[in-house]
Motif scaffolding. Sequence first.
Motif, PDB file in Angstrom:
ATOM      1  N   HIS A 155       0.840  -1.189   0.000  1.00  0.00           N
ATOM      2  CA  HIS A 155       0.000   0.000   0.000  1.00  0.00           C
ATOM      3  C   HIS A 155       0.879   1.244   0.000  1.00  0.00           C
ATOM      4  O   HIS A 155       1.814   1.352   0.789  1.00  0.00           O
ATOM      5  N   THR A 156       0.591   2.160  -0.882  1.00  0.00           N
ATOM      6  CA  THR A 156       1.343   3.412  -0.934  1.00  0.00           C
ATOM      7  C   THR A 156       0.683   4.480  -0.070  1.00  0.00           C
ATOM      8  O   THR A 156       1.148   5.615  -0.021  1.00  0.00           O
ATOM      9  N   GLY A 157      -0.397   4.130   0.585  1.00  0.00           N
ATOM     10  CA  GLY A 157      -1.108   5.011   1.504  1.00  0.00           C
ATOM     11  C   GLY A 157      -2.007   4.163   2.379  1.00  0.00           C
ATOM     12  O   GLY A 157      -1.895   2.934   2.407  1.00  0.00           O
ATOM     13  N   PHE A 180     -13.946  -4.939   9.270  1.00  0.00           N
ATOM     14  CA  PHE A 180     -13.376  -3.640   8.891  1.00  0.00           C
ATOM     15  C   PHE A 180     -11.870  -3.739   9.083  1.00  0.00           C
ATOM     16  O   PHE A 180     -11.385  -3.896  10.199  1.00  0.00           O
ATOM     17  N   ILE A 181     -11.109  -3.641   7.974  1.00  0.00           N
ATOM     18  CA  ILE A 181      -9.665  -3.842   8.029  1.00  0.00           C
ATOM     19  C   ILE A 181      -8.962  -2.577   7.571  1.00  0.00           C
ATOM     20  O   ILE A 181      -9.291  -2.030   6.514  1.00  0.00           O
ATOM     21  N   ASN A 182      -7.998  -2.137   8.374  1.00  0.00           N
ATOM     22  CA  ASN A 182      -7.231  -0.931   8.043  1.00  0.00           C
ATOM     23  C   ASN A 182      -5.785  -1.323   7.760  1.00  0.00           C
ATOM     24  O   ASN A 182      -5.151  -1.986   8.578  1.00  0.00           O
ATOM     25  N   ARG A 183      -5.276  -0.926   6.596  1.00  0.00           N
ATOM     26  CA  ARG A 183      -3.897  -1.214   6.224  1.00  0.00           C
ATOM     27  C   ARG A 183      -3.173   0.097   5.912  1.00  0.00           C
ATOM     28  O   ARG A 183      -3.793   1.070   5.466  1.00  0.00           O
ATOM     29  N   ASP A 184      -1.862   0.108   6.128  1.00  0.00           N
ATOM     30  CA  ASP A 184      -1.071   1.278   5.762  1.00  0.00           C
ATOM     31  C   ASP A 184       0.111   0.837   4.908  1.00  0.00           C
ATOM     32  O   ASP A 184       0.201  -0.328   4.486  1.00  0.00           O
ATOM     33  N   ALA A 185       1.028   1.768   4.645  1.00  0.00           N
ATOM     34  CA  ALA A 185       2.119   1.498   3.709  1.00  0.00           C
ATOM     35  C   ALA A 185       3.072   0.415   4.197  1.00  0.00           C
ATOM     36  O   ALA A 185       3.876  -0.094   3.408  1.00  0.00           O
ATOM     37  N   THR A 203     -13.698  -0.653  -0.607  1.00  0.00           N
ATOM     38  CA  THR A 203     -12.388  -0.161  -0.234  1.00  0.00           C
ATOM     39  C   THR A 203     -12.335   1.361  -0.337  1.00  0.00           C
ATOM     40  O   THR A 203     -12.984   1.963  -1.184  1.00  0.00           O
ATOM     41  N   VAL A 204     -11.559   1.950   0.551  1.00  0.00           N
ATOM     42  CA  VAL A 204     -11.242   3.375   0.488  1.00  0.00           C
ATOM     43  C   VAL A 204      -9.726   3.479   0.442  1.00  0.00           C
ATOM     44  O   VAL A 204      -9.040   3.029   1.361  1.00  0.00           O
ATOM     45  N   LEU A 205      -9.206   4.054  -0.641  1.00  0.00           N
ATOM     46  CA  LEU A 205      -7.770   4.138  -0.856  1.00  0.00           C
ATOM     47  C   LEU A 205      -7.326   5.590  -0.886  1.00  0.00           C
ATOM     48  O   LEU A 205      -7.801   6.369  -1.716  1.00  0.00           O
TER      49      LEU A 205
END
Length: 231
Positions: A155-157, A180-185, A203-205
């Motif tokens: 993930h770039t953000g 509900f899953i939150n990922r970062d870079a 998804t929200v990117l």
Amino acid sequence: MIHYHPSIETLTDYAAGSLPLTHALCVSTHIEHCHECQQQIRKLEMLGSHLFDQTKVESRRLNRLKDRFFEQLAEQPVQESMEMALQKESKNTSWEAQYAVPNSLRQFIKQGYDELNWMRLSPSFKIATLYNEEGGAQVALTRVKAGAHMPTHTHTGDEITLVLEGAFSDESGVYRQGDFINRDASHKHKPIVTKDAECICLTVLDAPIEFTGWLARLLNPIIRRYHPHSH
């Protein structure tokens, strides 16, 4: 049962009306499925009413914020080609008939998921862009066939993923409807869909994902082309 929820900080910002609109949409959709977070929101709102004397003013401001968001969503037309319409008429829609589009998404999904303009990235994986916030995040749906997997990617953000239908797993766990899953870079993973049903996710990117496999990298320019932060 839902095992993965927004953080208490995210729910607090949502209750206060200070969460970015695209992220608030994802939280709203999760809350439709999650009684636990519904109760958390009620507690936060009650706490807020004790801490602030201007509850009515804040409520009106939040309503104006939500109205502005849904007005923006309503301005995004749903595009459907003749070819897609013919495909829908001829295909077996038994799975689609079982899907209930969340109320928070009905502003731009009038009939069902099949009506969307899906962009196929592989034989088993496709994506439909729902909303591009100018200079901001992208809201989209991903749809992966049963037993298939998305290519390994980073993930770039920040990325929020909400499971709408089916289930998938990655190196960190198994995620089912409502999770509900939150990922970062810092995250790199390879989601695999369970074999019993296809998986549809909201998804929200904040920035495009980056495929890392030698062949899947060919998809990166396509992904970037459809994301507002890439322009």
